[in-house]
Scaffold this motif. Structure first.
Motif, PDB file in Angstrom:
ATOM      1  N   PHE A  18      -6.648   1.512   2.925  1.00 50.11           N
ATOM      2  CA  PHE A  18      -6.261   2.870   2.545  1.00 50.11           C
ATOM      3  C   PHE A  18      -6.986   3.342   1.285  1.00 50.11           C
ATOM      4  CE2 PHE A  18      -2.507   1.350   4.917  1.00 50.11           C
ATOM      5  CZ  PHE A  18      -2.530   2.282   5.951  1.00 50.11           C
ATOM      6  N   ALA A  29      -2.652  -0.964  -3.590  1.00 50.02           N
ATOM      7  CA  ALA A  29      -3.100  -0.073  -2.517  1.00 50.02           C
ATOM      8  C   ALA A  29      -4.606   0.164  -2.569  1.00 50.02           C
ATOM      9  CB  ALA A  29      -2.357   1.256  -2.590  1.00 50.02           C
ATOM     10  N   ARG A  30      -5.192   0.143  -3.781  1.00 50.61           N
ATOM     11  CA  ARG A  30      -6.646   0.360  -3.911  1.00 50.61           C
ATOM     12  C   ARG A  30      -7.440  -0.745  -3.229  1.00 50.61           C
ATOM     13  NH1 ARG A  30      -5.455   1.208  -9.381  1.00 50.61           N
ATOM     14  NH2 ARG A  30      -4.857   3.364  -9.666  1.00 50.61           N
ATOM     15  N   THR A  61      -6.730  -2.144  -0.380  1.00 51.26           N
ATOM     16  CA  THR A  61      -6.496  -2.154   1.067  1.00 51.26           C
ATOM     17  C   THR A  61      -7.418  -1.167   1.769  1.00 51.26           C
ATOM     18  OG1 THR A  61      -4.840  -0.382   1.094  1.00 51.26           O
ATOM     19  CG2 THR A  61      -4.048  -2.633   0.592  1.00 51.26           C
ATOM     20  N   PHE A  65       0.812  -1.226   0.000  1.00 48.48           N
ATOM     21  CA  PHE A  65       0.000   0.000   0.000  1.00 48.48           C
ATOM     22  C   PHE A  65       0.844   1.275   0.000  1.00 48.48           C
ATOM     23  CE2 PHE A  65      -0.307  -2.317   4.030  1.00 48.48           C
ATOM     24  CZ  PHE A  65       0.450  -1.506   4.885  1.00 48.48           C
ATOM     25  N   HIS A  66       2.167   1.130   0.146  1.00 47.37           N
ATOM     26  CA  HIS A  66       3.084   2.266   0.028  1.00 47.37           C
ATOM     27  C   HIS A  66       3.811   2.266  -1.322  1.00 47.37           C
ATOM     28  CE1 HIS A  66       2.368   2.933   4.205  1.00 47.37           C
ATOM     29  NE2 HIS A  66       3.220   2.058   4.664  1.00 47.37           N
TER      30      HIS A  66
END
Length: 161
Positions: free
Chosen positions: A64, A59-60, A62, A52-53
């Motif tokens: 976040f 990341a989409r 997760t 996610f970093h």
């Protein structure tokens, strides 16, 4: 006692401050820092290599909902802003502990600044040349949303005789 406000910027600084210059309630405001996506990913690759970093698509999926900076990257940016434009302590920002939380993610493109307020000042009984200052620092984005809250204990020295 009336609150004092010190506004700092990267272009100019106030005179260095000692323990005797500080009052509870004094406020400090830093300059700004723009977080670039390349920097966000480079920091993560070196120090916090989680999907996610590092990966927009991953990341989409997760909590976040998109690429997010490492909290430690946000903390490092906060430190830079405090040192370069946030609180001009004569002998530097010397940490003696603290608490940090990240109520929302920092994103690429965010324009960060730090607003700090002195919460307490405790002169040392055993070392009269210093004391401990409790400082709350809020790191805010361009929408005035808090992305980090830091409550730090700082060792601050008295003015030399």
């Amino acid at each position: 006692m009336e609150r004092e406000e010190y506004v700092m910027s990267d272009n100019g600084r106030e005179a260095a401050l000692y323990l005797d210059d500080l009052v509870v309630g004094a406020r400090f405001r830093s300059g700004e820092f723009v977080l670039e996506e390349a920097s966000l990913k480079a920091f993560a690759a070196q120090f916090d290599p989680q999907p996610f970093h590092l990966d927009d698509e991953a990341a989409r999926q997760t909590l976040f909902g998109g690429l997010a900076a490492s909290g430690w990257h946000t903390a490092a940016i906060t430190m830079r802003l405090l040192v370069t434009s946030g609180m001009p302590l004569a002998d530097g920002l010397i940490g003696a502990g603290g608490e940090v939380d990240w109520p929302r993610p920092t994103r690429a493109g965010d324009v960060l600044r730090v607003e700090s307020c002195i919460q307490a000042i405790t002169p040392s009984r055993s070392r009269p040349d210093r004391g401990i200052v409790a400082l709350e620092s809020l790191t805010l984005n361009q929408r005035d949303e808090v992305v980090q809250r830091l409550l730090a204990k700082l060792v601050v020295f008295r003015r030399p005789a």
